[in-house]
Enzyme design. Structure first.
Site, PDB file in Angstrom:
ATOM      1  N   VAL A  56       0.856  -1.187   0.000  1.00  0.00           N
ATOM      2  CA  VAL A  56       0.000   0.000   0.000  1.00  0.00           C
ATOM      3  C   VAL A  56       0.892   1.237   0.000  1.00  0.00           C
ATOM      4  O   VAL A  56       1.838   1.334   0.785  1.00  0.00           O
ATOM      5  CB  VAL A  56      -0.944   0.019   1.230  1.00  0.00           C
ATOM      6  N   GLY A 101       4.450   4.114   3.038  1.00  0.00           N
ATOM      7  CA  GLY A 101       3.996   2.891   2.379  1.00  0.00           C
ATOM      8  C   GLY A 101       4.112   1.737   3.349  1.00  0.00           C
ATOM      9  O   GLY A 101       4.655   1.886   4.448  1.00  0.00           O
ATOM     10  N   LYS A 102       3.584   0.612   3.020  1.00  0.00           N
ATOM     11  CA  LYS A 102       3.740  -0.588   3.855  1.00  0.00           C
ATOM     12  C   LYS A 102       3.376  -1.799   3.021  1.00  0.00           C
ATOM     13  O   LYS A 102       2.584  -1.692   2.079  1.00  0.00           O
ATOM     14  CB  LYS A 102       2.805  -0.506   5.072  1.00  0.00           C
ATOM     15  N   GLY A 103       3.941  -2.950   3.380  1.00  0.00           N
ATOM     16  CA  GLY A 103       3.628  -4.175   2.665  1.00  0.00           C
ATOM     17  C   GLY A 103       3.439  -5.317   3.623  1.00  0.00           C
ATOM     18  O   GLY A 103       3.789  -5.219   4.807  1.00  0.00           O
TER      19      GLY A 103
END
Ligand code: NAD
Length: 411
Positions: A56, A101-103
């Site tokens: 994201v 962001g992040k995953g």
């Protein structure tokens, strides 16, 4: 309340206090891009297994998206969205030129062999490669992802683009482009902020009792640094339970117990307590360094600490925040207290781009400057808006993102 709803509530609260432009509030409440991938992995027994992964990208007005990748069986889109929004805010609180962001991948990595984990990681990177890169979106470690996994990411991405592109990821091992000081950066940043608070409040470390929930990377290093600075550790915990001793606990002995028995709960020099009990024991500073949603409307009222410091992301639920505020217990929020980690990740990006590496003292001196400035900025807004540290930290961050959007974006 879901984690993302919690994040939106925090953004809304700060927006209302500062009278934020409605369009900016709308932009901050919505991630810019959400990617979901179905990752095929050949398992060791020859079967094919599918995993679900996410990336994201919340906002990049201040710079490339930045944020870790989490491997956990309970990862979901909502959690990744919340964590990505916090990254936008966190980078902006400390004024570094990065977005959020992040995953994550839905997986229990403990159930995979090393080979399966590597194939999963490399396939995930092949699938999200079109949206990441050293100047677009730079992942990092998070829960259950390690420097070695970061090395696989750097290698896979470099192969895809056909040249050395280590800067696509941070948190790498030192010998593969990592930064000195990154392993202790989160806790180190937290101690710089805590030290400012303690000095301004006239707290004497030798007379200050601390409890640290969580004995992992963030928590155990925080204990090491604070006890070395003279603070008195009276309690700590891990997933199996806690240990409390009003006379003080020794860090080296606790570490030995953790190494030998796998848990600090088994430490013999104190009273064994549950995690729930630990949070409400007598102390001056309660440091949360384990998980989300630990202080709730059910236990916040019983907290005896004079200060709560959040090294974990999202450990205090909004209802608990209100209770603590009414009780006059300040909370130094995650987005400020644990921002040392992403700050040194940014140092790693800068060093990779220059292909030139800094010494630990240099890293820590630069980190201290940034954390102390962020503390003063947040304190300034706390006084200006007569609000909590968390609201002031959000206001500090949102003002910067607002300025970047208004100056740079054409919508
Ligand atoms: P970690 O996995 O190394 O440590 C987590 C610790 O919490 C472990 O000791 C674990 O046993 C303990 N724990 C798990 N469940 C618990 C429970 N119910 N009660 C008490 N303790 C429990 O993870 P970490 O890297 O130390 O991260 C901890 C928190 O800090 C997370 O919220 C993470 O997102 C945040 N954080 C970490 C960093 C970093 O650089 N490590 C940076 C920013 C934020």
């Amino acid at each position: 309340m879901s984690l993302f709803e919690n994040t939106l509530a925090q953004i809304k609260r700060a927006s209302d206090i500062m009278g934020l432009d409605k369009d900016i509030a709308t932009l901050l409440s919505t991630p810019m891009r959400k990617v979901e991938v179905n990752i095929p992995v050949r398992m060791d027994d020859g079967t094919l297994r599918m995993f679900t992964g996410f990336r994201v990208q919340h906002n990049n007005a201040c710079g490339p998206f930045k944020g870790g990748i989490r491997y956990h069986q309970q990862v979901d889109f909502g959690e990744v969205m919340a964590l990505s929004a916090w990254m936008t805010i966190k980078c902006s609180v400390v004024g570094i030129p990065l977005g959020g962001g992040k995953g994550g991948i839905i997986v229990n990595p403990k159930e995979l062999s090393k080979g399966e984990l590597e194939r999963l990681t490399r396939q995930y990177i092949r699938m999200i490669a079109p949206v990441i890169g050293p100047t677009t979106d730079v992942p990092a470690p998070d829960v259950n992802t390690t420097p070695e996994i970061m090395s696989w990411i750097a290698d896979e991405y470099s192969k895809i683009v056909g040249h050395d592109a280590k800067g696509v990821v941070t948190g790498k091992p030192l010998e593969n482009g990592g930064s000195k000081g990154r392993d202790k950066a989160t806790a180190m940043g937290g101690t710089y902020v805590l030290h400012e608070f303690a000095t301004e409040s006239g707290m004497n470390p030798a007379e200050t009792k601390i409890i640290v929930q969580g004995f992992g990377n963030a928590g155990s290093i925080m204990i090491e640094l604070l006890t070395a600075a003279g603070y008195k550790l009276v309690g700590t915990s891990d997933s199996q339970g806690g240990i409390y001793c009003a006379d003080g606990l020794d860090f080296a002995a606790l570490s030995a117990c953790k190494a030998e028995k796998g848990t600090v709960h088994a430490f013999e020099g104190g009273k064994a307590v549950t995690n729930e009990e630990l949070l409400v024991q007598d102390c001056d500073i309660l440091i949360l360094a384990a998980l989300e949603n630990q202080l709730t409307k059910g236990n916040a009222d019983q907290v005896k600490a004079k200060l709560v410091l959040e090294l974990a992301n999202g450990p205090t639920m909004p209802e608990a925040d209100e209770i603590l505020s009414k009780k006059g217990i300040p909370v130094i929020p995650d987005i400020l207290a644990n921002a040392g980690g992403v700050t040194v990740s940014w140092f790693e990006m800068v060093q990779n781009a220059d292909n030139k590496y800094w010494e630990t003292d240099d890293v820590n001196a630069k980190l201290k400057d940034i954390m102390v400035k962020a503390w003063n900025d947040v304190k300034g807004n706390k006084a200006k808006y007569n609000c909590t540290f968390r609201e002031a930290a959000f206001i500090t961050a949102i003002s910067r993102v607002e300025k970047a959007i208004k100056e740079n974006w054409k919508i």
